[in-house]
Design a protein around this motif. Structure first.
Motif, PDB file in Angstrom:
ATOM      1  N   ASN A   1       0.827  -1.207   0.000  1.00 49.97           N
ATOM      2  CA  ASN A   1       0.000   0.000   0.000  1.00 49.97           C
ATOM      3  C   ASN A   1       0.860   1.256   0.000  1.00 49.97           C
ATOM      4  N   GLY A   2       1.911   1.230   0.860  1.00 45.48           N
ATOM      5  CA  GLY A   2       2.792   2.392   0.904  1.00 45.48           C
ATOM      6  C   GLY A   2       3.480   2.631  -0.426  1.00 45.48           C
ATOM      7  N   CYS A   3       3.960   1.552  -1.045  1.00 35.44           N
ATOM      8  CA  CYS A   3       4.622   1.700  -2.343  1.00 35.44           C
ATOM      9  C   CYS A   3       3.635   2.168  -3.408  1.00 35.44           C
ATOM     10  N   SER A   4       2.399   1.694  -3.313  1.00 38.72           N
ATOM     11  CA  SER A   4       1.390   2.167  -4.265  1.00 38.72           C
ATOM     12  C   SER A   4       1.148   3.658  -4.080  1.00 38.72           C
ATOM     13  N   ASP A   5       1.061   4.080  -2.792  1.00 38.35           N
ATOM     14  CA  ASP A   5       0.890   5.515  -2.532  1.00 38.35           C
ATOM     15  C   ASP A   5       2.103   6.304  -3.024  1.00 38.35           C
ATOM     16  N   ILE A   6       3.295   5.774  -2.727  1.00 33.68           N
ATOM     17  CA  ILE A   6       4.520   6.455  -3.177  1.00 33.68           C
ATOM     18  C   ILE A   6       4.562   6.510  -4.691  1.00 33.68           C
ATOM     19  N   ARG A   7       4.154   5.412  -5.318  1.00 32.74           N
ATOM     20  CA  ARG A   7       4.157   5.400  -6.781  1.00 32.74           C
ATOM     21  C   ARG A   7       3.180   6.428  -7.328  1.00 32.74           C
ATOM     22  N   GLN A   8       1.969   6.489  -6.718  1.00 34.89           N
ATOM     23  CA  GLN A   8       0.986   7.469  -7.174  1.00 34.89           C
ATOM     24  C   GLN A   8       1.491   8.888  -6.929  1.00 34.89           C
ATOM     25  N   ALA A   9       2.072   9.079  -5.709  1.00 40.38           N
ATOM     26  CA  ALA A   9       2.607  10.407  -5.398  1.00 40.38           C
ATOM     27  C   ALA A   9       3.758  10.763  -6.332  1.00 40.38           C
ATOM     28  N   SER A  10       4.605   9.783  -6.630  1.00 46.46           N
ATOM     29  CA  SER A  10       5.729  10.042  -7.538  1.00 46.46           C
ATOM     30  C   SER A  10       5.228  10.359  -8.941  1.00 46.46           C
ATOM     31  N   ASP A  11       4.201   9.633  -9.367  1.00 46.92           N
ATOM     32  CA  ASP A  11       3.622   9.935 -10.691  1.00 46.92           C
ATOM     33  C   ASP A  11       3.045  11.352 -10.709  1.00 46.92           C
ATOM     34  N   ASP A  12       2.297  11.683  -9.637  1.00 49.42           N
ATOM     35  CA  ASP A  12       1.734  13.040  -9.571  1.00 49.42           C
ATOM     36  C   ASP A  12       2.839  14.084  -9.509  1.00 49.42           C
ATOM     37  N   LEU A  13       3.862  13.816  -8.662  1.00 47.85           N
ATOM     38  CA  LEU A  13       4.977  14.764  -8.558  1.00 47.85           C
ATOM     39  C   LEU A  13       5.704  14.894  -9.881  1.00 47.85           C
ATOM     40  N   SER A  14       5.883  13.773 -10.564  1.00 49.37           N
ATOM     41  CA  SER A  14       6.552  13.828 -11.867  1.00 49.37           C
ATOM     42  C   SER A  14       5.741  14.641 -12.858  1.00 49.37           C
ATOM     43  N   ARG A  15       4.416  14.418 -12.848  1.00 51.78           N
ATOM     44  CA  ARG A  15       3.567  15.170 -13.769  1.00 51.78           C
ATOM     45  C   ARG A  15       3.590  16.660 -13.427  1.00 51.78           C
ATOM     46  N   ARG A  16       3.467  16.971 -12.120  1.00 53.98           N
ATOM     47  CA  ARG A  16       3.494  18.387 -11.727  1.00 53.98           C
ATOM     48  C   ARG A  16       4.854  19.009 -11.994  1.00 53.98           C
ATOM     49  N   THR A  17       5.909  18.243 -11.769  1.00 58.53           N
ATOM     50  CA  THR A  17       7.256  18.770 -12.029  1.00 58.53           C
ATOM     51  C   THR A  17       7.448  19.044 -13.508  1.00 58.53           C
TER      52      THR A  17
END
Length: 455
Positions: A199-215
Motif C-alpha cells: 500500500n505504501g509503495c502504491s501511494d509512493i508510486r501514485q505520489a511520484s507519478d503526480d509529482l513527476s507530472r506536476r514537475t
C-alpha cells in the motif's frame, strides 16, 4: 552364525556347547522386538516370538507359509508381491544381503515393514534369514510429517499434527507444530508488512507519478516564464535604449528651448529699442511739425508784408508763396510720416507684446522641458535598473529552470525506482498471499484423517 533349528526351550544350534556367537544369536532371536524368520524353499521354517506380533498370527499359522500369503497383493511399485519374493531372495544371495520396504496385511490393515534378507548357505542354497521391523508407527509419523510438510510447501501454515504419535515420536510432532505456529506468526507479520509495504509503495508510486507530472508541468511553465522574462528583459533593454535616446533628444530640445528663450529675450530687447526709436521718430516728427508750422506762419507773415509792399516786392511775395507751399508740403509729409510711424509703433508694440508672450511661453516650455527632462532621466534610470533587475531575474529563472529540469530528471528516476519498488512490493504481496496464515477450522479434522490414515 549358526542357524536356529527349534523354537524356544530347545537347543537350537548345531553345536553341542554354544559359544559366545551362538549365545548372542540365540539371545537376539528370542528377545529381539523385530521379527526374525528363516525362509527356506520358499516357505517360513522358523520364527521368533516377535514374528507373531508383527504378523498378527500364531507361530503355527506362520510356519510353512510363503511370505505372499501375508503380503498385500501388490507392492509399492504396483507389481504383484509374488514377483518380488523370488527377486529379493536372489538379490540377497548374489549381493550378500537385501533391504527393502514391504507391505503386509494384518487383518484389514496394511502394515509397512522394513525387511532385511541375509543368505545362510549352510542351511540350503536358497535359505535366507528374514529380519522385519514393523514400521507402522514410524510410517504413520513419516506419512503425517510428509502430508504436513506437503501442506506447508503448498503454503498452508494452518496445518497442525493433532493426532498424538507414539512416545518416542511425540517430541517430533510437538516440534513440527511449534515450527508451523511460529512460521504462521512470522508469515502473518510478513504478510502484514508486505501489505503495508504494498500500500505504501502504491501511494509512493501514485505520489511520484503526480509529482513527476506536476514537475514536468512546472518545468514547462518555468521554461515558458523564462522565455517570456527574457523577452520582457530584451524589450525593457530596448525601452531603456529608446528612453536614453529620448533623454538625449529632450536634452537637445531643452538646450534649443533655452537658446530660443535667449533669442526671444534679445528680440524683445531689439523690439524695445525699435519702440524707443519710434518714439524718438515721433519726437522728430513733432519738431518737423513745429518747423512746418513756424515756416507756414513765416510765409503767411511774408505774404502779408508782400501785400503791403505792393508791386515793388512781387518777388518776395513769390518766395513767400513758395515757402508757404513748402511748409504745407512739409506739414503734409510730416503728417503722413507721423501716421506711418504711429502705425509702425502700434505694430512694434504688438510685436513687443507677442514677443513678450512668446518669451513667457518659451519660459514655461523651458520649465516643462526641465521637468520632462528630469522625468525622462528618472524613467531612463528606472528602466536601466529594471533592465538590470530583469537580467538578474532572467539569470535566476534560468538557473531555476536548469535546477527544475535536473529535479524533473531526478523525479523521473525516483518515479522509476518507486514503480520498481511498487512492482517488487506487489510481487512480495502476491508471494506472501499464497500462504494461508488464518486459523482455518476445517484444517484440523483434515489433518486428523491424514495422521490417522491407514497404510
Amino acid at each position: 552364525m549358526l542357524l536356529p533349528k527349534r523354537y524356544a526351550g530347545v537347543m537350537m544350534f548345531g553345536r553341542s556347547k554354544p559359544d559366545m556367537e551362538t549365545r548372542t544369536a540365540l539371545a537376539m532371536f528370542r528377545h529381539s522386538p523385530d521379527a526374525v524368520l528363516l525362509l527356506k524353499g520358499g516357505t517360513f521354517v522358523e520364527c521368533n516370538p516377535a514374528a507373531e506380533e508383527v504378523y498378527g498370527q500364531p507361530r503355527g499359522a506362520i510356519l510353512g507359509q510363503n511370505p505372499v500369503v501375508f503380503s498385500r497383493a501388490t507392492q509399492g511399485d504396483g507389481r504383484p508381491s509374488m514377483e518380488h519374493v523370488g527377486e529379493r531372495v536372489q538379490q540377497a544371495i548374489s549381493e550378500g544381503f537385501a533391504r527393502f520396504e514391504w507391505f503386509n496385511l494384518r487383518g484389514s490393515d496394511e502394515v509397512r515393514m522394513l525387511v532385511t534378507l541375509i543368505p545362510i548357505p549352510h542351511e540350503a542354497a536358497d535359505a535366507v534369514l528374514v529380519q522385519i521391523q514393523d514400521l507402522t508407527n514410524t510410517g504413520r509419523v513419516v506419512d503425517a510429517l510428509t502430508r504436513g510438510l506437503s501442506s506447508l510447501a503448498d503454503g498452508d501454515l494452518n496445518v497442525r499434527l493433532n493426532t498424538p504419535f507414539s512416545s518416542e515420536f511425540e517430541p517430533l510432532r510437538a516440534s513440527f507444530n511449534t515450527a508451523a505456529s511460529r512460521m504462521a506468526e512470522s508469515m502473518t507479520s510478513v504478510a502484514s508488512v508486505a501489505a503495508a509495504l504494498h500500500n505504501g509503495c502504491s501511494d509512493i508510486r501514485q505520489a511520484s507519478d503526480d509529482l513527476s507530472r506536476r514537475t514536468e508541468q512546472q518545468a514547462a511553465s518555468l521554461e515558458e516564464s523564462a522565455a517570456a522574462i527574457q523577452e520582457v528583459t530584451q524589450n525593457v533593454r530596448e525601452v531603456a535604449t529608446l528612453v536614453g535616446t529620448t533623454e538625449a533628444i529632450v536634452a537637445d530640445a531643452h538646450r534649443d528651448a533655452q537658446n530660443s528663450s535667449g533669442i526671444v529675450s534679445d528680440t524683445t530687447e531689439a523690439m524695445a529699442g525699435i519702440e524707443r526709436a519710434s518714439q524718438e521718430i515721433g519726437e522728430i516728427i513733432s519738431v518737423i511739425d513745429g518747423i512746418a508750422f513756424q515756416t507756414n506762419l513765416l510765409a503767411l507773415n511774408a505774404g502779408v508784408e508782400a501785400a503791403r509792399a505792393g508791386d515793388a516786392d512781387k518777388g518776395f511775395a513769390v518766395v513767400a508763396s513758395e515757402v508757404r507751399a513748402l511748409a504745407q508740403r512739409s506739414a503734409d509729409a510730416a503728417k503722413d510720416v507721423k501716421a506711418r510711424v504711429t502705425a509702425s509703433t502700434e505694430q512694434v508694440d504688438r510685436g513687443v507684446q507677442l514677443v513678450s508672450t512668446t518669451g513667457v511661453a518659451l519660459k514655461r516650455i523651458t520649465d516643462q522641458m526641465d521637468r520632462i527632462s528630469n522625468l525622462i532621466g528618472s524613467i531612463a534610470t528606472s528602466a536601466r535598473q529594471q533592465a538590470e533587475s530583469l537580467g538578474q531575474i532572467n539569470i535566476a529563472v534560468g538557473e531555476m529552470d536548469s535546477i527544475t529540469q535536473h529535479n524533473a530528471a531526478m523525479v523521473e528516476e525516483t518515479t522509476a525506482a518507486a514503480r520498481g519498488l511498487a512492482d517488487e512490493a506487489a510481487r512480495l504481496h502476491e508471494a506472501v498471499g499464497v500462504f494461508q496464515v488464518g486459523q482455518a477450522p476445517a484444517a484440523a479434522p483434515a489433518l486428523r484423517m491424514v495422521a490417522g490414515g491407514r497404510w
